[in-house]
Design a protein around this motif. Structure first.
Motif, PDB file in Angstrom:
ATOM      1  N   SER A 152       0.851  -1.363   0.150  1.00 23.07           N
ATOM      2  CA  SER A 152      -0.021   0.031  -0.003  1.00 23.07           C
ATOM      3  C   SER A 152       1.016   1.245  -0.062  1.00 23.07           C
ATOM      4  O   SER A 152       1.942   1.061   0.351  1.00 23.07           O
ATOM      5  CB  SER A 152      -1.004  -0.031   1.165  1.00 23.07           C
ATOM      6  OG  SER A 152      -0.019   0.278   2.439  1.00 23.07           O
TER       7      SER A 152
ATOM      8  N   GLU B  26      -7.381   3.550  -4.103  1.00 26.23           N
ATOM      9  CA  GLU B  26      -6.457   2.578  -3.504  1.00 26.23           C
ATOM     10  C   GLU B  26      -7.294   1.353  -3.331  1.00 26.23           C
ATOM     11  O   GLU B  26      -6.793   0.336  -3.565  1.00 26.23           O
ATOM     12  CB  GLU B  26      -5.618   3.277  -2.426  1.00 26.23           C
ATOM     13  CG  GLU B  26      -4.509   1.756  -2.119  1.00 26.23           C
ATOM     14  CD  GLU B  26      -3.472   2.373  -1.380  1.00 26.23           C
ATOM     15  OE1 GLU B  26      -3.672   3.498  -0.595  1.00 26.23           O
ATOM     16  OE2 GLU B  26      -2.438   1.714  -1.310  1.00 26.23           O
ATOM     17  N   TYR B  27      -8.609   1.374  -2.718  1.00 29.26           N
ATOM     18  CA  TYR B  27      -9.124   0.048  -2.199  1.00 29.26           C
ATOM     19  C   TYR B  27      -9.267  -0.747  -3.684  1.00 29.26           C
ATOM     20  O   TYR B  27      -9.339  -1.992  -3.276  1.00 29.26           O
ATOM     21  CB  TYR B  27     -10.234   0.384  -1.668  1.00 29.26           C
ATOM     22  CG  TYR B  27     -11.705   0.595  -2.618  1.00 29.26           C
ATOM     23  CD1 TYR B  27     -12.178  -0.222  -2.974  1.00 29.26           C
ATOM     24  CD2 TYR B  27     -12.046   2.064  -2.854  1.00 29.26           C
ATOM     25  CE1 TYR B  27     -13.403   0.055  -3.921  1.00 29.26           C
ATOM     26  CE2 TYR B  27     -12.846   2.362  -3.693  1.00 29.26           C
ATOM     27  CZ  TYR B  27     -13.929   1.330  -4.187  1.00 29.26           C
ATOM     28  OH  TYR B  27     -14.662   1.832  -4.916  1.00 29.26           O
ATOM     29  N   MET B  28      -9.170  -0.299  -4.984  1.00 28.77           N
ATOM     30  CA  MET B  28      -9.421  -1.211  -5.948  1.00 28.77           C
ATOM     31  C   MET B  28      -8.260  -1.599  -6.550  1.00 28.77           C
ATOM     32  O   MET B  28      -8.413  -2.638  -7.554  1.00 28.77           O
ATOM     33  CB  MET B  28     -10.136  -0.287  -7.064  1.00 28.77           C
ATOM     34  CG  MET B  28     -11.603  -0.079  -6.902  1.00 28.77           C
ATOM     35  SD  MET B  28     -12.329   0.489  -8.615  1.00 28.77           S
ATOM     36  CE  MET B  28     -12.248   1.912  -8.543  1.00 28.77           C
TER      37      MET B  28
ATOM     38  N   CYS C 127      -2.943   4.834  -8.360  1.00 28.13           N
ATOM     39  CA  CYS C 127      -3.353   5.897  -7.400  1.00 28.13           C
ATOM     40  C   CYS C 127      -2.159   6.619  -6.418  1.00 28.13           C
ATOM     41  O   CYS C 127      -0.771   5.996  -6.936  1.00 28.13           O
ATOM     42  CB  CYS C 127      -4.227   5.295  -6.335  1.00 28.13           C
ATOM     43  SG  CYS C 127      -3.352   3.954  -5.264  1.00 28.13           S
TER      44      CYS C 127
ATOM     45  N   SER D 216      -0.974  -7.840   1.542  1.00 30.64           N
ATOM     46  CA  SER D 216      -0.956  -6.718   2.143  1.00 30.64           C
ATOM     47  C   SER D 216      -0.965  -6.547   3.732  1.00 30.64           C
ATOM     48  O   SER D 216      -0.565  -5.646   4.423  1.00 30.64           O
ATOM     49  CB  SER D 216      -2.151  -5.710   1.936  1.00 30.64           C
ATOM     50  OG  SER D 216      -2.720  -5.969   0.689  1.00 30.64           O
TER      51      SER D 216
ATOM     52  N   ILE E 208      -4.782  -9.223  -0.992  1.00 24.30           N
ATOM     53  CA  ILE E 208      -5.221  -8.753   0.208  1.00 24.30           C
ATOM     54  C   ILE E 208      -4.088  -9.222   1.224  1.00 24.30           C
ATOM     55  O   ILE E 208      -3.733  -8.817   2.094  1.00 24.30           O
ATOM     56  CB  ILE E 208      -6.522  -8.965   0.533  1.00 24.30           C
ATOM     57  CG1 ILE E 208      -7.323  -7.887  -0.620  1.00 24.30           C
ATOM     58  CG2 ILE E 208      -6.981  -8.738   1.886  1.00 24.30           C
ATOM     59  CD1 ILE E 208      -8.861  -8.454  -0.488  1.00 24.30           C
TER      60      ILE E 208
ATOM     61  N   ASP F 127      -6.594  -4.209  -5.540  1.00 24.24           N
ATOM     62  CA  ASP F 127      -6.462  -5.546  -5.286  1.00 24.24           C
ATOM     63  C   ASP F 127      -7.432  -6.174  -6.670  1.00 24.24           C
ATOM     64  O   ASP F 127      -7.160  -7.296  -7.163  1.00 24.24           O
ATOM     65  CB  ASP F 127      -7.087  -5.930  -3.933  1.00 24.24           C
ATOM     66  CG  ASP F 127      -6.118  -5.649  -2.993  1.00 24.24           C
ATOM     67  OD1 ASP F 127      -5.202  -5.768  -2.825  1.00 24.24           O
ATOM     68  OD2 ASP F 127      -6.843  -4.941  -1.931  1.00 24.24           O
TER      69      ASP F 127
END
Ligand SMILES: NC(=O)C1=CN([C@@H]2O[C@H](COP(=O)(O)OP(=O)(O)OC[C@H]3O[C@@H](n4cnc5c(N)ncnc54)[C@H](O)[C@@H]3O)[C@@H](O)[C@H]2O)C=CC1
Ligand SMILES: O=C(O)[C@@H]1CCC=N1
Length: 272
Positions: free
Chosen positions: A101, A162-164, A134, A267, A264, A166
């Motif tokens: 991240s 950023e959540y997209m 991002c 991360s 995920i 993955d």
């Protein structure tokens, strides 16, 4: 672009980006500097693209305005620890690692460095890459435009939340491997029908290329494009029924889901 673009790592993805970037003429070859642990790939990149090879990672860090970290995710901490006192004050660090991240990178540098997180794919090598991008809040619009221009120079890119990232990893970062398996399978089918293997790869790959272009260029729903191929009582609907019987779409959806879950899981904080 007048900036120096550095790469730490010259493997599959670093090499593909360098090849795509230099091929696009967005920068001159001597604006690109690379370090890696693999001397063979460095030598090959220099011979092929006339880029500069650095003595070590710290030299790349010291010279770069935009610095790509193109090593495996489990090497990131080691590399960042090595270069964090060598980077330029205003460098833009570009991470392309699955599961890393923006905050992971900032934390490891120990200060609010400018970070762009990108998920490219290997078709970059032939100018047909797809990249999700991002950035953290300290990257300004001009810097982000420069980085986006780099990714656009060998394909397409889109800004995503950023959540997209993955999901981007699943649908475009990893998916070329699945598409290559599909092409291989199509060709195997043709070989079974008597076609020479090399010719079968050509037919299969061109069919996939053309189909992808139809999706991008017609704007039609993929289902509608599929229906256009299926003549009533014809050959294609037999193949569609066969794939449905074998759970083709479900298998692909699950495969993408597993990449998302793995991204995920990668991360989650780990020491190395
Ligand atoms: N291969 C792919 O299709 C994609 C890969 N990525 C990401 O790109 C990154 C790199 O992946 P690949 O290129 O596939 O890996 P790779 O194994 O092909 O290349 C890794 C490179 O890092 C170098 N390296 C290893 N340790 C080093 C060190 N301490 N200092 C400097 N260089 C070092 C190696 O010599 C090699 O050139 C990963 O973080 C991956 O998640 C992202 C999108 C697609
Ligand atoms: O397999 C991987 O972990 C990397 C990230 C996306 C494609 N290759």
């Amino acid at each position: 672009m007048k900036k120096t673009i550095g790469f730490i790592g010259s493997g599959n993805m670093g090499g593909a980006i360098i090849g795509g970037l230099v091929g696009s003429a967005l920068v001159a070859p001597n604006q690109v500097i690379v370090s890696s642990q693999d001397n063979e790939s460095l030598k090959a990149l220099k011979e092929q693209h006339s880029i500069r090879i650095a003595a070590d990672n710290r030299q790349v860090a010291a010279e770069s305005d935009i610095l790509f970290l193109a090593v495996k995710p489990n090497i990131y901490n080691v590399v960042i620890d090595e270069i964090k006192t060598a980077i330029k004050e205003n460098v833009v660090v570009v991470t392309i690692a699955a599961g890393k991240s923006l905050s992971d990178i900032e934390e490891r540098f120990g200060r609010k460095v400018k970070v762009v997180r990108a998920m490219p794919n290997t078709p970059a090598l032939v100018g047909e890459g797809m990249t999700g991008i991002c950035a953290n809040e300290v990257v300004n619009v001009a810097e982000l435009t420069d980085v986006k221009n780099i990714f656009d120079s060998f394909g397409r890119s889109e800004m995503v939340a950023e959540y997209m990232m993955d999901a981007v990893t699943g649908v475009s970062g990893s998916s070329p491997a699945l598409v290559f398996m599909f092409i291989e399978s199509l060709a195997d089918g043709a070989v079974r029908g008597g076609m020479p293997r090399q010719q079968a790869y050509k037919f299969a790959a061109q069919a996939v290329l053309g189909s992808a272009k139809m999706v991008l260029e017609t704007g039609k729903h993929p289902g509608e494009l599929k229906d256009m191929v299926c003549s009533p009582g014809g050959t294609t609907i037999e193949a569609v029924a066969e794939l449905e019987k074998n759970g083709f779409r479900s298998a692909v959806i699950s495969a993408v889901q597993t990449t998302i879950e793995k991204s995920i899981a990668m991360s989650k904080p780990k020491e190395n």
